[in-house]
Design an enzyme around this catalytic site. Structure first.
Site, PDB file in Angstrom:
ATOM      1  N   GLU A   1       0.855  -1.198   0.000  1.00 59.39           N
ATOM      2  CA  GLU A   1       0.000   0.000   0.000  1.00 59.39           C
ATOM      3  C   GLU A   1       0.884   1.239   0.000  1.00 59.39           C
ATOM      4  O   GLU A   1       2.058   1.158   0.373  1.00 59.39           O
ATOM      5  CB  GLU A   1      -0.878   0.007   1.260  1.00 59.39           C
ATOM      6  CG  GLU A   1      -1.782  -1.197   1.330  1.00 59.39           C
ATOM      7  CD  GLU A   1      -2.715  -1.155   2.535  1.00 59.39           C
ATOM      8  OE1 GLU A   1      -2.657  -0.181   3.304  1.00 59.39           O
ATOM      9  OE2 GLU A   1      -3.500  -2.096   2.663  1.00 59.39           O
ATOM     10  N   PRO A   2       0.308   2.389  -0.347  1.00 56.27           N
ATOM     11  CA  PRO A   2       1.117   3.606  -0.339  1.00 56.27           C
ATOM     12  C   PRO A   2       1.835   3.837   1.000  1.00 56.27           C
ATOM     13  O   PRO A   2       2.954   4.300   1.029  1.00 56.27           O
ATOM     14  CB  PRO A   2       0.098   4.716  -0.628  1.00 56.27           C
ATOM     15  CG  PRO A   2      -0.970   4.024  -1.427  1.00 56.27           C
ATOM     16  CD  PRO A   2      -1.050   2.624  -0.896  1.00 56.27           C
TER      17      PRO A   2
ATOM     18  N   GLY B   1       4.787  -0.677   2.857  1.00 53.36           N
ATOM     19  CA  GLY B   1       5.604  -1.446   1.896  1.00 53.36           C
ATOM     20  C   GLY B   1       6.303  -2.556   2.642  1.00 53.36           C
ATOM     21  O   GLY B   1       5.757  -3.647   2.817  1.00 53.36           O
ATOM     22  N   SER B   2       7.508  -2.261   3.142  1.00 57.51           N
ATOM     23  CA  SER B   2       8.243  -3.269   3.925  1.00 57.51           C
ATOM     24  C   SER B   2       7.457  -3.644   5.178  1.00 57.51           C
ATOM     25  O   SER B   2       7.453  -4.798   5.601  1.00 57.51           O
ATOM     26  CB  SER B   2       9.610  -2.716   4.339  1.00 57.51           C
ATOM     27  OG  SER B   2      10.333  -2.320   3.207  1.00 57.51           O
TER      28      SER B   2
ATOM     29  N   ARG C   1      37.140  -6.670 -28.746  1.00 50.06           N
ATOM     30  CA  ARG C   1      37.395  -5.231 -28.810  1.00 50.06           C
ATOM     31  C   ARG C   1      38.900  -4.965 -28.629  1.00 50.06           C
ATOM     32  O   ARG C   1      39.494  -5.413 -27.639  1.00 50.06           O
ATOM     33  CB  ARG C   1      36.599  -4.538 -27.692  1.00 50.06           C
ATOM     34  CG  ARG C   1      36.936  -3.088 -27.464  1.00 50.06           C
ATOM     35  CD  ARG C   1      36.377  -2.200 -28.526  1.00 50.06           C
ATOM     36  NE  ARG C   1      36.557  -0.790 -28.208  1.00 50.06           N
ATOM     37  CZ  ARG C   1      36.421   0.182 -29.087  1.00 50.06           C
ATOM     38  NH1 ARG C   1      36.103  -0.103 -30.345  1.00 50.06           N
ATOM     39  NH2 ARG C   1      36.590   1.437 -28.735  1.00 50.06           N
TER      40      ARG C   1
ATOM     41  N   GLN D   1      30.851  -1.379 -17.899  1.00 51.12           N
ATOM     42  CA  GLN D   1      32.184  -0.786 -17.832  1.00 51.12           C
ATOM     43  C   GLN D   1      33.103  -1.422 -18.884  1.00 51.12           C
ATOM     44  O   GLN D   1      33.850  -0.734 -19.583  1.00 51.12           O
ATOM     45  CB  GLN D   1      32.751  -0.989 -16.412  1.00 51.12           C
ATOM     46  CG  GLN D   1      33.923  -0.101 -16.082  1.00 51.12           C
ATOM     47  CD  GLN D   1      33.529   1.390 -16.074  1.00 51.12           C
ATOM     48  OE1 GLN D   1      32.366   1.730 -15.917  1.00 51.12           O
ATOM     49  NE2 GLN D   1      34.505   2.248 -16.277  1.00 51.12           N
TER      50      GLN D   1
ATOM     51  N   GLU E   1       9.811  -7.927  -3.627  1.00 52.03           N
ATOM     52  CA  GLU E   1       9.863  -9.197  -2.867  1.00 52.03           C
ATOM     53  C   GLU E   1      10.722  -9.040  -1.615  1.00 52.03           C
ATOM     54  O   GLU E   1      11.403  -9.973  -1.196  1.00 52.03           O
ATOM     55  CB  GLU E   1      10.396 -10.352  -3.737  1.00 52.03           C
ATOM     56  CG  GLU E   1       9.548 -10.714  -4.933  1.00 52.03           C
ATOM     57  CD  GLU E   1       8.203 -11.315  -4.551  1.00 52.03           C
ATOM     58  OE1 GLU E   1       8.045 -11.774  -3.398  1.00 52.03           O
ATOM     59  OE2 GLU E   1       7.300 -11.299  -5.410  1.00 52.03           O
TER      60      GLU E   1
ATOM     61  N   THR F   1      13.064  -5.728   0.271  1.00 53.25           N
ATOM     62  CA  THR F   1      14.287  -4.998  -0.107  1.00 53.25           C
ATOM     63  C   THR F   1      15.528  -5.710   0.452  1.00 53.25           C
ATOM     64  O   THR F   1      15.423  -6.554   1.348  1.00 53.25           O
ATOM     65  CB  THR F   1      14.258  -3.565   0.472  1.00 53.25           C
ATOM     66  OG1 THR F   1      14.274  -3.668   1.906  1.00 53.25           O
ATOM     67  CG2 THR F   1      13.024  -2.793   0.020  1.00 53.25           C
TER      68      THR F   1
ATOM     69  N   GLU G   1      17.600  -4.495   2.413  1.00 53.57           N
ATOM     70  CA  GLU G   1      17.707  -4.196   3.855  1.00 53.57           C
ATOM     71  C   GLU G   1      16.831  -5.166   4.660  1.00 53.57           C
ATOM     72  O   GLU G   1      17.235  -5.635   5.731  1.00 53.57           O
ATOM     73  CB  GLU G   1      17.279  -2.743   4.146  1.00 53.57           C
ATOM     74  CG  GLU G   1      18.238  -1.683   3.621  1.00 53.57           C
ATOM     75  CD  GLU G   1      18.170  -1.497   2.099  1.00 53.57           C
ATOM     76  OE1 GLU G   1      17.141  -1.843   1.493  1.00 53.57           O
ATOM     77  OE2 GLU G   1      19.160  -1.016   1.528  1.00 53.57           O
TER      78      GLU G   1
HETATM   79  C1  FAD Z   1       7.244  -2.372 -10.283  1.00 53.72           C
HETATM   80  C2  FAD Z   1       6.831  -2.926  -8.974  1.00 53.72           C
HETATM   81  C3  FAD Z   1       5.939  -3.978  -8.937  1.00 53.72           C
HETATM   82  C4  FAD Z   1       5.512  -4.498  -7.712  1.00 53.72           C
HETATM   83  N1  FAD Z   1       4.580  -5.511  -7.688  1.00 53.72           N
HETATM   84  C5  FAD Z   1       3.980  -5.813  -6.513  1.00 53.72           C
HETATM   85  C6  FAD Z   1       2.852  -6.693  -6.496  1.00 53.72           C
HETATM   86  O1  FAD Z   1       2.447  -7.250  -7.530  1.00 53.72           O
HETATM   87  N2  FAD Z   1       2.221  -6.897  -5.315  1.00 53.72           N
HETATM   88  C7  FAD Z   1       2.630  -6.317  -4.145  1.00 53.72           C
HETATM   89  O2  FAD Z   1       2.007  -6.529  -3.114  1.00 53.72           O
HETATM   90  N3  FAD Z   1       3.713  -5.504  -4.130  1.00 53.72           N
HETATM   91  C8  FAD Z   1       4.383  -5.220  -5.278  1.00 53.72           C
HETATM   92  N4  FAD Z   1       5.467  -4.374  -5.284  1.00 53.72           N
HETATM   93  C9  FAD Z   1       5.876  -3.751  -4.024  1.00 53.72           C
HETATM   94  C10 FAD Z   1       7.249  -4.138  -3.507  1.00 53.72           C
HETATM   95  O3  FAD Z   1       7.247  -5.420  -2.964  1.00 53.72           O
HETATM   96  C11 FAD Z   1       7.657  -3.023  -2.522  1.00 53.72           C
HETATM   97  O4  FAD Z   1       8.068  -1.927  -3.322  1.00 53.72           O
HETATM   98  C12 FAD Z   1       8.743  -3.426  -1.572  1.00 53.72           C
HETATM   99  O5  FAD Z   1       8.272  -4.383  -0.650  1.00 53.72           O
HETATM  100  C13 FAD Z   1       9.290  -2.219  -0.778  1.00 53.72           C
HETATM  101  O6  FAD Z   1       8.267  -1.421  -0.256  1.00 53.72           O
HETATM  102  P1  FAD Z   1       8.302   0.175  -0.517  1.00 53.72           P
HETATM  103  O7  FAD Z   1       8.571   0.378  -1.952  1.00 53.72           O
HETATM  104  O8  FAD Z   1       7.062   0.735   0.049  1.00 53.72           O
HETATM  105  O9  FAD Z   1       9.573   0.699   0.268  1.00 53.72           O
HETATM  106  P2  FAD Z   1       9.637   1.083   1.848  1.00 53.72           P
HETATM  107  O10 FAD Z   1       9.149  -0.063   2.656  1.00 53.72           O
HETATM  108  O11 FAD Z   1       9.025   2.406   2.063  1.00 53.72           O
HETATM  109  O12 FAD Z   1      11.203   1.192   2.052  1.00 53.72           O
HETATM  110  C14 FAD Z   1      11.950   2.377   1.750  1.00 53.72           C
HETATM  111  C15 FAD Z   1      13.374   2.139   2.204  1.00 53.72           C
HETATM  112  O13 FAD Z   1      13.421   1.961   3.617  1.00 53.72           O
HETATM  113  C16 FAD Z   1      14.093   0.753   3.913  1.00 53.72           C
HETATM  114  N5  FAD Z   1      13.518   0.130   5.108  1.00 53.72           N
HETATM  115  C17 FAD Z   1      12.206  -0.050   5.415  1.00 53.72           C
HETATM  116  N6  FAD Z   1      12.083  -0.711   6.557  1.00 53.72           N
HETATM  117  C18 FAD Z   1      13.339  -0.981   7.001  1.00 53.72           C
HETATM  118  C19 FAD Z   1      13.910  -1.652   8.129  1.00 53.72           C
HETATM  119  N7  FAD Z   1      13.128  -2.219   9.067  1.00 53.72           N
HETATM  120  N8  FAD Z   1      15.247  -1.745   8.239  1.00 53.72           N
HETATM  121  C20 FAD Z   1      16.055  -1.188   7.285  1.00 53.72           C
HETATM  122  N9  FAD Z   1      15.593  -0.558   6.201  1.00 53.72           N
HETATM  123  C21 FAD Z   1      14.256  -0.446   6.057  1.00 53.72           C
HETATM  124  C22 FAD Z   1      13.875  -0.133   2.689  1.00 53.72           C
HETATM  125  O14 FAD Z   1      14.826  -1.167   2.624  1.00 53.72           O
HETATM  126  C23 FAD Z   1      14.008   0.892   1.576  1.00 53.72           C
HETATM  127  O15 FAD Z   1      15.368   1.098   1.307  1.00 53.72           O
HETATM  128  C24 FAD Z   1       5.992  -3.931  -6.496  1.00 53.72           C
HETATM  129  C25 FAD Z   1       6.922  -2.891  -6.530  1.00 53.72           C
HETATM  130  C26 FAD Z   1       7.345  -2.392  -7.746  1.00 53.72           C
HETATM  131  C27 FAD Z   1       8.344  -1.256  -7.734  1.00 53.72           C
END
Ligand code: FAD
Length: 383
Positions: free
Chosen positions: A126-127, A130-131, A268, A336, A363, A365, A367
Site C-alpha cells: 500500500e502507499p 511497503g516493507s 574489442r 564498464q 519481494e 528490499t 535491507e
Molecule cells: C514495479 C513494482 C511492482 C511491484 N509488484 C507488486 C505486487 O504485484 N504486489 C505487491 O504486493 N507488491 C508489489 N510491489 C511492491 C514491492 O514489494 C515493494 O516496493 C517493496 O516491498 C518495498 O516497499 P516500498 O517500496 O514501500 O519501500 P519502503 O518499505 O518504504 O522502504 C523504503 C526504504 O526503507 C528501507 N527500510 C524499510 N524498513 C526498514 C527496516 N526495518 N530496516 C532497514 N531498512 C528499512 C527499505 O529497505 C528501503 O530502502 C511492487 C513494486 C514495484 C516497484
C-alpha cells in the site's frame, strides 16, 4: 544434493531455452521501444506457453498443472528469466499461494488459473505500507455472510490484465494492538473495485503496475484463503519461494550480461590488443564469473531445500540478497567493460542494468533480507 542434472532436467532446461529463443527474444525490442505489450501478443505467447507445457508447470497434476517440484521449477524460472520480464512473465505460472484454495475456491479460482482462463495478481503493498506490511490499512469487515473491503493497494503487477486478486487485508488486531491479516480472493471486475493506472517504472519496460481501490467491495464469506487472521502464516508458507524466483531470474540475466562482456573483451581492441589482455578487464571477468557461480549454487541449494522442506527464512533471504546484488554488480561491470557502447540500446546491457535495479527492492528490499538474516543469527543468542 546431486550436482549433475538428470536427463529429464536437461530436457526441461532445453525446452525452456528453446521457448525463450523462439517465442520471446524477438519481441524484446518492441517492448523496449514502446513500453507496451499488445494484448494480441500477450494472448499468443500465453497460448504457446500452454502448448509447450510451461504454463502452470508449478501447479499440482491433479488440478491440471505440470506438477514440477521446486528444484525443477527453479530451472524453468531461471531460463525463462533470461528474457525481458514482461514477456517471460506471460509464460509463467499462477501464484503458488493459490494452492491454498479449498472447497469451491478450487473450481472457481485455482483450476481456471491453471488452464489460463483466469489470471491472478497479488496485492499486499500500500502507499503507506511497503516493507512494513503489518501496517496495512486495507481492511475486511464481516457483514452477514459477506466480507466488505475498503482500502487502496499500489504497485500491483499486472492487475490491469488480471481477473482476480489475491488480497491481503486487515481483519482485526491482537492484544498488543498489532494488525491481524487475512487473505482473500477478489474478482477485479466487480462493483466496488477500481483498477487504476500505476506508475512509470525505469525497470522492466512493458511490465505494468497498477493501483487498486476497494470501495465497499462485497465478497462472499467463502472467498477467504486459509484461516481468518492467519495471513502472515500463509505468506510465510507460500511466498518465501517467490524470493527464489527473483533470485533465479537475476542469475540468468547476470549470465546474459556476462556473456556479452566476455565476448566484447575477446574482440574489442585498444592499444593494439584485445581488451581482455588487460588485467583491469580480465580480473573483472574473473570476479563476475566467480560471483555468478556462487549465486547459482546458492539458488540451487535453496530450491533443493524447498523440496526437502528444510528451507529457512534465512536461506531464502540470503539467496535473494546475494543473487540480486550480484546481478547489480555484474551488469554494472559488464557496462564498464563495453565502454560507451555498453550504454547504447544496440546491445541489451543497459536494459539488463536498468532492470537489475528493481530486484533489490521488490519481494522484500535488500535491507529487509539483511534484517531477516541478522535476526536469525542474533536471536538464538538472546540479542
Ligand atoms: C514495479 C513494482 C511492482 C511491484 N509488484 C507488486 C505486487 O504485484 N504486489 C505487491 O504486493 N507488491 C508489489 N510491489 C511492491 C514491492 O514489494 C515493494 O516496493 C517493496 O516491498 C518495498 O516497499 P516500498 O517500496 O514501500 O519501500 P519502503 O518499505 O518504504 O522502504 C523504503 C526504504 O526503507 C528501507 N527500510 C524499510 N524498513 C526498514 C527496516 N526495518 N530496516 C532497514 N531498512 C528499512 C527499505 O529497505 C528501503 O530502502 C511492487 C513494486 C514495484 C516497484
Amino acid at each position: 544434493m546431486e550436482f549433475n542434472f538428470t536427463e529429464e532436467q536437461n530436457l526441461l532446461i532445453n525446452t525452456t531455452k528453446a521457448f525463450v529463443k523462439a517465442e520471446l527474444l524477438q519481441h524484446e525490442e518492441l517492448l523496449e521501444k514502446t513500453n507496451n505489450l499488445p494484448k494480441e501478443l500477450y494472448d499468443e505467447i500465453k497460448k504457446k506457453s500452454i502448448e509447450a507445457g510451461l504454463y502452470a508447470c508449478n501447479m499440482p497434476v491433479e488440478h491440471g498443472g505440470g506438477g514440477l517440484n521446486a528444484f525443477d521449477l527453479t530451472l524453468v524460472e531461471k531460463h525463462l528469466g533470461f528474457a525481458s520480464l514482461a514477456l517471460a512473465e506471460i509464460a509463467w505460472r499462477p501464484q503458488n499461494i493459490l494452492m491454498a484454495c479449498e472447497g469451491e475456491l478450487i473450481d472457481e479460482y485455482l483450476k481456471p488459473a491453471i488452464t489460463g482462463e483466469r489470471k491472478d495478481c497479488i496485492a499486499m503493498t500500500e502507499p503507506e505500507a511497503g516493507s512494513d506490511l503489518r501496517g496495512m490499512k486495507t481492511n475486511a469487515k464481516k457483514d452477514g455472510d459477506d466480507w466488505v473491503i475498503n482500502g487502496t493497494k499500489h504497485f500491483i503487477s499486472n492487475a490491469h490484465i488480471s481477473d482476480f486478486v489475491v488480497l491481503f487485508a486487515s481483519t482485526g488486531t491482537d492484544e498488543q494492538g498489532r494488525n491481524l491479516l487475512s487473505c482473500f480472493l477478489v474478482d477485479l471486475h466487480q462493483k466496488g473495485v477500481e483498477v487504476a493506472k500505476g506508475y512509470d517504472c525505469v525497470s522492466h519496460r512493458g511490465y505494468v503496475n497498477n493501483v487498486i481501490n476497494f470501495n465497499d467491495c462485497r465478497i462472499p464469506g467463502k472467498n477467504i484463503l486459509g484461516e481468518k487472521d492467519k495471513g502472515f502464516e500463509l505468506m510465510n508458507v507460500w511466498l518465501e519461494a517467490t524470493r527464489l524466483t527473483v533470485a533465479a531470474t537475476s542469475v540468468s540475466r547476470a549470465e546474459r550480461a556476462f556473456d556479452i562482456a566476455l565476448d566484447w573483451s575477446a574482440n574489442r581492441k585498444q592499444f593494439g590488443k584485445v581488451i581482455g589482455k588487460f588485467q583491469g578487464v580480465s580480473f573483472k571477468l574473473a570476479d563476475m564469473a566467480t560471483n555468478i557461480k556462487a549465486a547459482n549454487l546458492m539458488l540451487l541449494e535453496s530450491a533443493w531445500k524447498i523440496d526437502e522442506k528444510t528451507l529457512s527464512s534465512q536461506d531464502a533471504a540470503m539467496t535473494k540478497l546475494f543473487c540480486t546484488e550480484m546481478l547489480g554488480k555484474v551488469s554494472d561491470e559488464a557496462i564498464q567493460i563495453c565502454g560507451g557502447m555498453g550504454l547504447m540500446s544496440d546491445i541489451p546491457l543497459e536494459r539488463i542494468w536498468r532492470d537489475a535495479r528493481i530486484e533489490r527492492i521488490w519481494e522484500g528490499t535488500s535491507e529487509i533480507q539483511r534484517h531477516i538474516i541478522s535476526r536469525s543469527l542474533l536471536r538464538p543468542l538472546g540479542a
